[in-house]
Write a protein that holds these residues in place. Sequence first.
Motif, short mmCIF file in Angstrom:
data_model
loop_
_atom_site.label_atom_id
_atom_site.label_comp_id
_atom_site.label_asym_id
_atom_site.label_seq_id
_atom_site.Cartn_x
_atom_site.Cartn_y
_atom_site.Cartn_z
N UNK A 7 17.80 15.57 6.85
CA UNK A 7 19.02 14.87 7.23
C UNK A 7 20.13 15.86 7.55
N UNK A 8 20.15 16.98 6.85
CA UNK A 8 21.16 18.00 7.14
C UNK A 8 20.91 18.65 8.50
N UNK A 9 19.65 18.73 8.91
CA UNK A 9 19.34 19.18 10.27
C UNK A 9 19.94 18.22 11.29
N UNK A 32 11.80 25.86 14.49
CA UNK A 32 11.76 25.30 13.14
C UNK A 32 12.65 24.06 13.04
N UNK A 33 13.81 24.10 13.70
CA UNK A 33 14.71 22.93 13.70
C UNK A 33 14.05 21.77 14.43
N UNK A 34 13.44 22.07 15.57
CA UNK A 34 12.76 21.02 16.33
C UNK A 34 11.64 20.38 15.51
N UNK A 35 10.90 21.20 14.79
CA UNK A 35 9.81 20.69 13.96
C UNK A 35 10.34 19.79 12.85
N UNK A 36 11.47 20.19 12.22
CA UNK A 36 12.06 19.36 11.18
C UNK A 36 12.53 18.02 11.75
N UNK A 37 13.08 18.06 12.94
CA UNK A 37 13.54 16.82 13.58
C UNK A 37 12.35 15.89 13.86
#
Length: 300
Positions: A7-9, A32-37
Amino acid sequence: MLDPSRLLVLLALREHGSVTRAADQLGRTPPAVSQQLIRLEDEVGAQLVERLPHGVRLTPLGVQLAERADRIAAALRDATDDAQRFRDEHRNRLRLGAFPTAGLALLPEALTAMRHRHPDAELSVLDLGPAEGIERVAAHRLDLALVGEYHEPLEAPPGVRLVHLLDDPVHAVLPTGHPLAEATAPRLADFRDDTWAGAPLHLPNRRQLEAAAHAEGFTPRVAFEFESYAVAEAVVSAGVAVSFIPRLAITGAPGTTHQPLASGLHRRIHAAVPTDTRHAPLTDVFLQLLHDLSRDTGLG
């Protein structure tokens, strides 16, 4: 339950409108951000971010969840501030406790050395009974306490460890005119016919003496009862009793002499400290000073 870190991403994407800039803020790589999203959208089961030619934009559900993430971020900031205030409060503070005779023997020099090494340290000392400090350390009300162990072993509760400092031998304290004043290593039984000055029976040092006397085949006649070793020693100086006092507590009152007992009777002095002292780093510094002083007494 949704992963708060994801959620912080989402919050970072709302603030920056770019995967690259969000990654920079979060200290991660853009992949890494894209993967978390992607994982967050899988968890939710809906699209949260629209990919634009130049950046990204949150969907209505993404906006709603980002608002929730705002509150998570605020709570994390508050938690970080709380932790920092706690560290700042304890980093330079040392709350000590000691029972009187151990405090008199060990604390003055240790406090002087501590003040020399850490002149800005916020020091405090509380006068306690021989075993009372353990409970206060366990309750996080003290950082270190000097405690005494007599006939009954001390037990450390969870969160507290006992660090042995020294064994303080019990001496026979006698009027200078006593027949055994010059004796070497007398036994307790040698004083079976004497009047004793000692602690009240509810105290561990008295129970230690009673047990030792019984082991030598007699029950002592304790006519003078004082919690203070100094008062007991004063009664000895009046010539009306003998007493049995740990060496470090003996003041050398006029008209008295003292000899160690043959039995090797002693009290053990420990430092009670938290099992984890990271929150109060001066605890370990002071503990080392106490070890050094204990060695200097020849008893540690």
